[in-house]
Write an enzyme that holds these catalytic residues in place. Sequence first.
Site, mmCIF file in Angstrom:
data_model
loop_
_atom_site.group_PDB
_atom_site.id
_atom_site.type_symbol
_atom_site.label_atom_id
_atom_site.label_comp_id
_atom_site.label_asym_id
_atom_site.label_seq_id
_atom_site.Cartn_x
_atom_site.Cartn_y
_atom_site.Cartn_z
ATOM 1 N N ASP A 3 -10.355 -42.958 37.651
ATOM 2 C CA ASP A 3 -11.694 -43.344 37.602
ATOM 3 C C ASP A 3 -11.675 -44.190 36.173
ATOM 4 O OD1 ASP A 3 -14.432 -43.539 37.794
ATOM 5 O OD2 ASP A 3 -14.906 -41.323 38.093
HETATM 6 C C1 BGC Z 1 -17.437 -43.733 38.610
HETATM 7 C C2 BGC Z 1 -16.849 -44.060 39.807
HETATM 8 C C3 BGC Z 1 -16.952 -45.658 40.102
HETATM 9 C C4 BGC Z 1 -16.358 -46.371 38.787
HETATM 10 C C5 BGC Z 1 -16.656 -47.693 38.831
HETATM 11 C C6 BGC Z 1 -17.310 -44.276 37.467
HETATM 12 O O1 BGC Z 1 -17.918 -44.102 36.169
HETATM 13 O O2 BGC Z 1 -17.314 -42.304 38.417
HETATM 14 O O3 BGC Z 1 -17.302 -43.395 41.019
HETATM 15 O O4 BGC Z 1 -16.455 -46.107 41.374
HETATM 16 O O5 BGC Z 1 -17.213 -45.730 37.777
HETATM 17 O O6 BGC Z 1 -17.975 -48.077 38.876
#
Ligand code: BGC
Length: 736
Positions: A273
């Site tokens: 993530d």
């Molecule tokens: C989120 C993800 C997301 C990623 C990119 C993160 O903060 O938890 O679900 O895909 O950001 O935007």
Amino acid sequence: MTIIFIVMTARFYFPFLLCLVAACSTRQSEINPVYLDFSAPLEDRVEDALSRMTLEEKVSILHAQSKFSSAGVQRLGIPDISCSDGPNGVRQEVLWDDWHHAGWTNDSCVAFPTLTALAATWDRELAGQYGKALGEEARFREKNIILGPGVNIFRTPLCGRNFEYMGEDPYLASQLVVPYIRNVQKNGVSACVKHFCLNNEETYRNQTDVYVSDRALHEIYLPVFKAAVKDAGTWSLMTSYNKYEGDYTSHSHKLLSEILKEEWGFDGVVVSDWGSIHDTEAAVKAGMDMEFGTSGSYSDYYLADPYLAGLEEGKFDMNELDDKCRRVLRLIFRTAMNPERPFGSLCSDEHYETARKVGAAGIVLLKNNGGLLPVRKDVHRIAVIGENALKKMTIGGGAASLKVQHEISILQGIKDRAGDDVEVIYARGYVGSPTTYQDGILVGTELIDERSADELTAEAIQVAASADIVIFVGGMNKDGGQDCEGFDRPSIDLLYGQNELIHALAEANPNIVVALVSGNAVSMPWIDTVPSVLQTWYLGSEAGHAFADVLFGDVNPSGKLPFTFPKQLGDSPAHYAGKAFPNPDRNDYAEGIYVGYRWYEKKDIQPLFAFGHGLSYTEFEYGQAKVSRATIRKKGSLQIRVPVTNIGKTAGSEVVQLYISDVECSLDRPEKELKGFEKVYLLPGETKTVTFNISEDLLQYYDDTAGTWVSEPGEFEAKIAAASDDIRRTVRFFLK
Ligand code: BGC
């Protein structure tokens, strides 16, 4: 003599011949390298590309080079990977090094209903259509990875991201996630199932340290990921921010290497993530393959220069590096360098149609006393009250926020459908979130209203009293704390004075429908005073049309709840007996496997609305259930058949649910567990027989001492139900 001469000559020339062949084939593979030979087996292409890469090039494909892309190998013509959020639409382009909207004009998408709505359809076919449409949009936008689906299990109604997920039951979510992923990937776009795993709250998502029994991990929290990997064959997976047993999940060898890669045989890419890696060695050794982040200093990422330095110093194993690179190359060959992938499409009529169909099929009719709905033909004045009838809901919520080509508000949808002889009048009723701008994108109507709460209520009451029917449209709105990434909800109650307003409106006009736009359960202190309640979720671009389809009866509601609505927060497992929430520290999931309906049934707590509940404008009668044989043998199966008849006057679909109870068992098991469902469409008077196949694996539990799945011989019950609290037929059988 001649023979000896030939042999001698051959022996002499053989090495030269070999060299010649090798030289030709080298030249041949230089001209037409195996990795560019699209007819060659995938693994041969991967090995060939890998063999041509330098150490620096290998490391360079393992981390981000911008907010949403990672580098390919320019020298070899291997393209970059471009990814995008998210689970229910392809997010707008952001700047290379900055989260702001890039200002493109060709990046608007169709917003599909969020995944709670998809889960509420209980429809595998629709989940497939959803995945197909989303994959086509992602493909057209030149994405190689779409960052979804989100499949974390609903453990508490306060979790800010529940709206992005698929409810509380691992079986239901698994069944829907498989067609979604398969159809996304048919477009040569990788799904990226997230967030692996135990990301069940948001406020302290970077800190909270989950401790859960192995049994609950395997029975409740992992099955959807396992289905995504083993049944759907997802090409990538995203770790979560939280910790598990003291380690960040991105550093967890147990989760990433032992379970995901070894036990499940995952051959895709483990993506972090954004900013979820905190240490090079821990991440490398645990099994992380690719790192994305939030800052712009990409070469400082843990899987960038620090990893390269470690490799050069001999601190890390080159085979480990090669394994990571193989995974990334595999993903590139499956997506960007897959010559067979289709071209995709954006904002097509078919995509809008899919969004509308899923939206209408996902709406759940929670209550409908006196048959107030569908709106009758003799209604001439409809009062629509509430901010959410106006508010565009495709923005907000964090990573799932979208820039759409269009969004039909609920008010607009009602007006479009009502026709000329029906007057639709509107009153705001309350002011919740007047935000119309997010990520530099302006959405919809001006929502600032500076009147006092008393003035707004007075106007709403007057409008309500003058109408034949009142449709109150409220709920949440994807602002922080109201269904949004990074924030949990402060309370299970509706905000902005909505509860008081609903009471007042119900007094002014008893013909009131409460429609809740939210991805979470809310308390309903007014439930006994209103005849009809609709749970409408966030329905995306076609929200208003999908809503009107159900309101006016063009579509008979068939959605069923994918999670339980408790009467009060303290009833739910994560909050029972005043447990700390949100939890920045050690977070013990003391309820173990008793999540969702499993919990309420064990504790004998009456929910407000049970898992699987959802009404229709017609009625269904369940006939006698028949079991094909009395016993299942190990590795065997049996069938249960049950006829279902539409005994009303309206055509409609029923979700027939199968729950299994283990009657004789040496350990504690839930009262029952969902193990099958079928959605059947029936004309008035029509009967169809629904067949469930029960195989031995559906009877298993996870034995955490042995570390394996076990099915115990003995008696079982199959409960055929219209909801988890509405069992229509029970049959018994034995496992030998
Ligand atoms: C989120 C993800 C997301 C990623 C990119 C993160 O903060 O938890 O679900 O895909 O950001 O935007």
